[in-house]
Design an enzyme around this catalytic site. Structure first.
Site, short mmCIF file in Angstrom:
data_model
loop_
_atom_site.label_atom_id
_atom_site.label_comp_id
_atom_site.label_asym_id
_atom_site.label_seq_id
_atom_site.Cartn_x
_atom_site.Cartn_y
_atom_site.Cartn_z
N GLU A 293 0.48 -1.10 0.20
CA GLU A 293 0.20 -0.23 -0.04
C GLU A 293 1.11 1.01 0.23
OE1 GLU A 293 -3.16 0.36 3.46
OE2 GLU A 293 -3.23 2.36 2.95
N ARG B 220 4.98 -12.68 9.79
CA ARG B 220 6.00 -11.19 9.36
C ARG B 220 6.95 -11.70 10.48
NH1 ARG B 220 2.06 -7.79 9.52
NH2 ARG B 220 3.87 -5.61 9.52
N LYS C 280 4.64 0.85 9.46
CA LYS C 280 4.63 2.09 8.77
C LYS C 280 3.93 3.16 9.86
CE LYS C 280 3.12 0.10 4.65
NZ LYS C 280 2.30 0.40 3.83
P1 ATP Z 1 2.72 -2.05 7.84
O1 ATP Z 1 2.13 -2.81 9.44
O2 ATP Z 1 4.63 -2.05 8.19
O3 ATP Z 1 2.42 -0.81 7.74
P2 ATP Z 1 1.93 -2.93 5.60
O4 ATP Z 1 1.32 -4.85 5.99
O5 ATP Z 1 -0.06 -2.30 5.88
O6 ATP Z 1 2.92 -3.23 6.99
P3 ATP Z 1 1.56 -3.42 3.23
O7 ATP Z 1 2.00 -2.29 2.32
O8 ATP Z 1 0.00 -3.63 3.16
O9 ATP Z 1 1.76 -2.67 4.38
O10 ATP Z 1 2.02 -4.64 2.67
C1 ATP Z 1 2.99 -5.04 1.96
C2 ATP Z 1 3.47 -6.40 1.64
O11 ATP Z 1 4.38 -6.20 3.34
C3 ATP Z 1 2.03 -7.63 2.44
O12 ATP Z 1 1.52 -8.95 1.41
C4 ATP Z 1 2.64 -7.45 3.58
O13 ATP Z 1 1.89 -8.92 3.90
C5 ATP Z 1 3.91 -7.16 3.51
N1 ATP Z 1 4.85 -7.25 5.35
C6 ATP Z 1 4.14 -6.13 6.02
N2 ATP Z 1 4.78 -5.91 6.48
C7 ATP Z 1 6.34 -7.09 6.78
C8 ATP Z 1 6.78 -7.71 7.67
N3 ATP Z 1 7.27 -6.70 8.62
N4 ATP Z 1 7.58 -8.94 7.58
C9 ATP Z 1 7.12 -9.64 6.40
N5 ATP Z 1 5.73 -9.42 5.12
C10 ATP Z 1 5.83 -7.66 5.51
MG MG Z 2 -1.07 -2.51 4.73
#
Ligand code: ATP
Ligand code: MG
Length: 565
Positions: free
Chosen positions: A37, A262, A272
């Site tokens: 995202e 994760r 983020k």
């Molecule tokens: P955040 O909570 O940091 O905002 P998010 O999951 O909302 O992370 P996205 O942009 O939606 O961020 O994530 C893109 C991809 O990266 C998704 O497939 C998510 O599952 C993966 N991802 C995000 N954080 C992690 C992590 N700590 N370890 C492994 N994969 C991750």
């Molecule tokens: Mg997300």
């Protein structure tokens, strides 16, 4: 470009893929995607997901799409879209012509929503957000049906069309899936599919005033793109029944969602939202501050993409959440740079040393090895003269027995140079601070070895005062003092665990003259001090700025042990 490695260890995702290839489940295809995202900069957790998704595509000669999950216009910015592409490329991956946006599918998503209304599997609800939450129930209490759940198909079709056309206020109505308000899985209690939101979208501008929710948009985007294995993090496990429900009801191509744990890394935070807080409230200099766990921060700090990929391979993928020690990431960069980074001499806290029996007008070019791990890296000349600088902490006037460096009357070796002996200590009359050492050298020890075989206790790094160049050095350390700064069930703000000493700027360092040609991004081992990288923004010719990537050894392990004692 990254190529397939010969023998990677199995993991549960590789096993699933191997099995699917055996049974020809997707006609032998492997198609993954990385779906960020664009609401912030990517962090090392995303690197795990990138390496996994793009890595599997390389390994099985499949494809991996980069898809921006841009269904939430109020939080997304084009700046992030750009930075995410930079980061994926820097890690060494290539999406070729497979760059997509969920917003590319807005028209198709709308059509699918209409299709669900037509088969009476979706309805327009007039309850407020507050009421919807109330009606949903809890883990222990069933939800109850909205009074609008029984609207006719025709009425729903009409209302949904008018939602799109902008007839209704923001938040006044939503489209919901009609599933089961008594489901033990809260995600299945008639989840919202569309909401009304007037907001400028970075790609579709103001063409839409209704936006699809993640759960609806994600599975359909996967289906449209022909993804085979839709890999996501564990928190989506409870959403999988919904992922499957949408695709089954619509009778469209159905990828398989697979969840993995994760990455959590000690001494930092990984969301983020929290990282944005650090940026916006000025705790760090920006998203790419070298202390941040963002990919751009890690890059600015001087990490290599190889070391990050290696780290991601080492931590592996599992189905159970765990915390990975920051020391492992640091180990990976040391291991990489040990082989690749040329070694040079730099003095961070200079102490002047005058070698009294060395002729004033003499300069010698001493031969110094660039990397003992790799003879192919050759050697260079380092100038030696009567006045040199050594590290302030390499001298102690009241040296304890086990101090293997310089002290009054003691002899040490200068790396690639001579044996020197401390004859006299010059102090500032007012403060008593040691400001200069008067030493003698033994001309018979050139190269650092005595003909008579006498030994010294230590070897010091040094630079020639007249030939060295001034440098600024930034010592970065861990951003938090606590391994897990985010405590569950606690009111303590994670920011209260910020390490007050995470950045130390040293203005008057001296580095050997070969570093005059150091350019942005070059990495070195400063002998005995650690690995350093030329800063990409602030460095100038003749006035280099270095960031410390990592120390030579894991000093934190020692500190932790001391604390436990
Ligand atoms: P955040 O909570 O940091 O905002 P998010 O999951 O909302 O992370 P996205 O942009 O939606 O961020 O994530 C893109 C991809 O990266 C998704 O497939 C998510 O599952 C993966 N991802 C995000 N954080 C992690 C992590 N700590 N370890 C492994 N994969 C991750
Ligand atoms: Mg997300």
């Amino acid at each position: 470009m990254i190529t397939k490695e010969p023998s990677l260890p199995p993991n549960f995702i590789r096993n699933i893929i191997e099995e699917d290839l055996k049974t020809n489940k997707y006609e032998g295809r492997v198609a993954t995607r990385f779906p960020p995202e664009p609401n912030g900069y990517l962090h090392i957790g995303h690197a795990k997901s990138i390496c996994l998704n793009f890595g599997l595509a390389v390994e099985y000669e499949g494809t991996c799409n980069l898809r921006f999950d841009d269904t939430n216009p109020s939080k997304e910015e084009s700046e992030y879209v750009q930075s995410i592409q930079n980061d994926v490329r820097w890690l060494g991956f290539d999406w070729k012509d497979r760059l997509f946006y969920a917003s590319d599918y807005f028209e198709q998503l709308y059509a699918y929503a209409v299709q669900l209304i037509q088969i009476d599997k979706a309805y327009v609800d007039d309850l407020s957000a507050e009421e919807i939450r109330e009606y949903r129930g809890t883990m222990t209490q069933q939800g109850k049906n909205s009074p609008y759940r029984t609207r006719s198909v025709d009425e729903n079709l009409d209302l949904f069309r008018r939602m799109r056309e902008g007839e209704f206020e923001n938040g006044s109505r939503v489209l919901r899936a009609k599933i089961d308000m008594a489901s033990p899985n809260l995600n299945m209690r008639d989840p919202v599919m569309y909401r009304i939101l007037r907001s400028i979208h970075h790609r579709t501008d103001d063409r839409w005033c209704i936006y699809p929710m993640y759960d609806f948009a994600h599975c359909i985007s996967d289906s449209i793109e022909g993804i085979t294995h839709s890999i996501c993090t564990l928190e989506f496990e409870d959403h999988r029944p919904l992922y499957d429900w949408f695709l089954d009801e619509l009778k469209v191509y159905h990828p398989q969602q697979i969840e993995f744990a994760r990455l959590n890394l000690s001494y930092t935070v990984m969301s983020k939202r929290k990282l944005r807080e650090l940026v916006e409230q000025g705790y760090v200099a920006g998203w790419d501050d070298p202390r941040m766990p963002t990919i751009s921060g890690i890059r600015k700090r001087g990490y290599t993409p190889e070391s990050v990929r290696n780290f991601c391979e080492r931590i592996g993928v599992a189905r159970r959440d765990s915390m990975v020690d920051m020391a492992l990431l640091e180990y990976c960069i040391r291991e990489d740079l040990n082989l690749r980074a040329p070694r040079v001499m730099a003095v961070l806290h200079p102490l002047k040393v005058v070698i009294e029996n060395y002729p004033e007008d003499r300069v010698e070019e001493l031969e110094a090895v660039n990397n003992p791990e790799d003879p192919g890296m050759g050697s260079r000349k380092v100038p030696f003269s009567r006045v040199i600088y050594i590290e302030r902490e390499d001298f102690r006037e009241d040296a304890p027995k086990k101090f293997y460096r310089l002290a009054p009357g003691c002899e040490v070796r200068l790396r690639y140079g001579y044996y020197i002996k401390c004859e006299k200590v010059v102090k500032d009359e007012q403060t008593g601070e040691v400001i200069e050492l008067r030493c003698s050298y033994d001309p018979e020890t050139r190269g650092g070895w005595a003909a008579d075989g006498r030994k010294v206790k230590g070897t010091l790094h040094w630079v020639s005062a007249a030939h060295s160049i001034p440098a600024q050095v930034r010592l970065y350390d861990r951003l938090f003092v606590k391994a897990n700064p985010v405590e569950e069930k606690s009111d303590v703000d994670f920011k209260s665990y910020i390490n007050p000493n995470s950045l130390e700027i040293l203005e008057s360092c001296r580095v050997e003259p070969s570093l005059n040609n150091a350019t942005s991004g070059n990495r070195y081992q400063f002998e005995r001090l650690g690995y350093f990288c030329v800063d990409s923004m602030d460095s100038r010719k003749g006035q280099p700025v270095f960031n410390r990537i990592v120390t030579l050894r894991d000093t934190w392990a020692k500190i932790e042990q001391k604390e436990k004692m």
